[in-house]
Design a protein around this motif. Structure first.
Motif, PDB file in Angstrom:
ATOM      1  N   LEU A   1      -9.982   5.974   5.491  1.00  0.00           N
ATOM      2  CA  LEU A   1      -9.897   5.563   4.090  1.00  0.00           C
ATOM      3  C   LEU A   1     -10.818   4.357   3.921  1.00  0.00           C
ATOM      4  O   LEU A   1     -10.670   3.359   4.619  1.00  0.00           O
ATOM      5  CB  LEU A   1      -8.460   5.199   3.723  1.00  0.00           C
ATOM      6  CG  LEU A   1      -8.200   4.783   2.278  1.00  0.00           C
ATOM      7  CD1 LEU A   1      -8.407   5.957   1.324  1.00  0.00           C
ATOM      8  CD2 LEU A   1      -6.789   4.219   2.119  1.00  0.00           C
TER       9      LEU A   1
ATOM     10  N   ARG B   1     -10.949   8.724   0.531  1.00  0.00           N
ATOM     11  CA  ARG B   1     -10.509   9.354   1.780  1.00  0.00           C
ATOM     12  C   ARG B   1     -11.657  10.213   2.295  1.00  0.00           C
ATOM     13  O   ARG B   1     -12.006  11.216   1.690  1.00  0.00           O
ATOM     14  CB  ARG B   1      -9.276  10.208   1.531  1.00  0.00           C
ATOM     15  CG  ARG B   1      -8.832  11.042   2.733  1.00  0.00           C
ATOM     16  CD  ARG B   1      -8.310  10.200   3.862  1.00  0.00           C
ATOM     17  NE  ARG B   1      -7.106   9.450   3.504  1.00  0.00           N
ATOM     18  CZ  ARG B   1      -6.534   8.560   4.314  1.00  0.00           C
ATOM     19  NH1 ARG B   1      -7.064   8.291   5.486  1.00  0.00           N
ATOM     20  NH2 ARG B   1      -5.446   7.938   3.921  1.00  0.00           N
TER      21      ARG B   1
ATOM     22  N   GLY C   1      -1.812   6.812   1.230  1.00  0.00           N
ATOM     23  CA  GLY C   1      -3.105   7.320   0.809  1.00  0.00           C
ATOM     24  C   GLY C   1      -3.737   6.566  -0.337  1.00  0.00           C
ATOM     25  O   GLY C   1      -4.737   7.022  -0.898  1.00  0.00           O
ATOM     26  N   LYS C   2      -3.196   5.424  -0.675  1.00  0.00           N
ATOM     27  CA  LYS C   2      -3.692   4.673  -1.831  1.00  0.00           C
ATOM     28  C   LYS C   2      -4.313   3.345  -1.406  1.00  0.00           C
ATOM     29  O   LYS C   2      -4.248   2.956  -0.241  1.00  0.00           O
ATOM     30  CB  LYS C   2      -2.535   4.400  -2.816  1.00  0.00           C
ATOM     31  CG  LYS C   2      -1.823   5.644  -3.318  1.00  0.00           C
ATOM     32  CD  LYS C   2      -2.642   6.380  -4.339  1.00  0.00           C
ATOM     33  CE  LYS C   2      -1.904   7.579  -4.911  1.00  0.00           C
ATOM     34  NZ  LYS C   2      -0.692   7.174  -5.666  1.00  0.00           N
ATOM     35  N   GLY C   3      -4.870   2.636  -2.378  1.00  0.00           N
ATOM     36  CA  GLY C   3      -5.421   1.318  -2.116  1.00  0.00           C
ATOM     37  C   GLY C   3      -4.335   0.265  -2.022  1.00  0.00           C
ATOM     38  O   GLY C   3      -3.148   0.566  -2.027  1.00  0.00           O
TER      39      GLY C   3
ATOM     40  N   GLN D   1     -10.162   1.702   6.804  1.00  0.00           N
ATOM     41  CA  GLN D   1      -8.791   1.794   7.289  1.00  0.00           C
ATOM     42  C   GLN D   1      -8.616   3.108   8.028  1.00  0.00           C
ATOM     43  O   GLN D   1      -8.556   4.175   7.420  1.00  0.00           O
ATOM     44  CB  GLN D   1      -7.782   1.684   6.147  1.00  0.00           C
ATOM     45  CG  GLN D   1      -6.340   1.592   6.629  1.00  0.00           C
ATOM     46  CD  GLN D   1      -5.351   1.392   5.499  1.00  0.00           C
ATOM     47  OE1 GLN D   1      -5.526   1.906   4.401  1.00  0.00           O
ATOM     48  NE2 GLN D   1      -4.294   0.615   5.756  1.00  0.00           N
TER      49      GLN D   1
ATOM     50  N   GLY E   1      -9.491   3.501  -3.033  1.00  0.00           N
ATOM     51  CA  GLY E   1     -10.031   4.020  -1.786  1.00  0.00           C
ATOM     52  C   GLY E   1     -10.650   5.403  -1.915  1.00  0.00           C
ATOM     53  O   GLY E   1     -10.373   6.148  -2.862  1.00  0.00           O
TER      54      GLY E   1
ATOM     55  N   GLN F   1       0.839  -1.187   0.000  1.00  0.00           N
ATOM     56  CA  GLN F   1       0.000   0.000   0.000  1.00  0.00           C
ATOM     57  C   GLN F   1       0.876   1.240   0.000  1.00  0.00           C
ATOM     58  O   GLN F   1       1.687   1.444   0.898  1.00  0.00           O
ATOM     59  CB  GLN F   1      -0.921   0.039   1.227  1.00  0.00           C
ATOM     60  CG  GLN F   1      -1.908   1.203   1.208  1.00  0.00           C
ATOM     61  CD  GLN F   1      -2.890   1.162   2.351  1.00  0.00           C
ATOM     62  OE1 GLN F   1      -2.577   0.668   3.427  1.00  0.00           O
ATOM     63  NE2 GLN F   1      -4.086   1.694   2.134  1.00  0.00           N
TER      64      GLN F   1
END
Lengths: 115, 117
Positions: B88, B113, A41-43, B37, B111, A38
């Motif tokens: 997230l 945010r 801030g990402k998947g 998350q 995702g 990961q």
């Protein structure tokens, strides 16, 4: 209840080093184990999936091993590069008392590869 | 579009707002998942859908309401959220919920945010 622990929580290494990330789980009755990457801030990006009957899986510079009886998996990264910097997550799929097949995640290892 | 996509990527909402998160998978999968998350916590599974039927609700508050109109789309409807719901939110899909081989390997979207003011 399955618990997944990843050690270390954070790791900083110089470029070119070979490194090992560790994952341990409390319930050895797993179906499979999956390693993810990961970026901030990402998947999640799936790296490797090991079935319970397998001992290891390899993809490029990555090698993941599984020792189900001892409740451990390791992710080996060869010749690390700055682009490998990310958080690495381990997840195991088990059957709980309710019959639910759950994917339980560890908290991750945050890797920084210094150029 | 390939893989799993999520919109919006970022969302700021007040506690009294109603909003929806959207997930779409282009992989022909039959199972879809919502995860949360939060900072410094492991991913938490929220909901699981298999063949458009909800098969799991992991003790999620009713202010989160999922919807799966077909096997390619998954929504998460949000209303009267709390600041601690800021996180997230990740969507994932797999070929199947169970079965052998790699059929339950999960593929994740980027995702959303979410910030709740």
């Amino acid at each position: 209840k399955q618990e997944v622990t990843q050690i270390p929580a954070a790791l900083s290494v110089p470029e070119g080093e070979n490194l090992v990330l560790n994952c341990s789980f409390t319930d050895s009755a797993i179906y499979n184990l999956q390693w993810f990457r990961q970026d901030p801030g990402k998947g999640l990006t799936s790296l490797l999936l090991i079935q319970s009957s397998q001992r290891e899986q390899t993809s490029g510079r990555l090698n993941a091993s599984l020792d189900k009886s001892s409740g451990r998996s390791t992710l080996y990264i060869a010749a690390s590069q700055p682009g490998d910097s990310a958080t690495y997550l381990c997840a195991v799929r088990t059957t709980e008392e309710t019959g639910r097949r759950a994917l339980t995640f560890g908290s991750g290892t945050r890797l920084q590869v210094q150029p | 579009e390939t893989g799993v996509t999520q919109t919006p990527r970022h969302l700021v909402m007040g506690m009294t707002n109603k909003k929806s998160l959207k997930c779409e998978q282009h992989l022909g999968h039959n199972a879809m998942y919502w995860y949360k998350q939060s900072a410094k916590k492991p991913l938490e599974l929220m909901f699981v859908y298999s063949l458009e039927e909800r098969v799991e609700n992991n003790s999620v508050p009713s202010r989160f309401s999922p919807e799966c109109p077909n096997s390619s789309h998954l929504f998460l409807h949000l209303h009267t959220l709390q600041p601690e719901d800021s996180a997230l939110y990740l969507c994932a899909s797999s070929q199947a919920l169970a079965g052998g081989g790699n059929r339950n390997e999960q593929f994740f979207g980027p995702g959303t945010r979410l910030t709740v003011l």
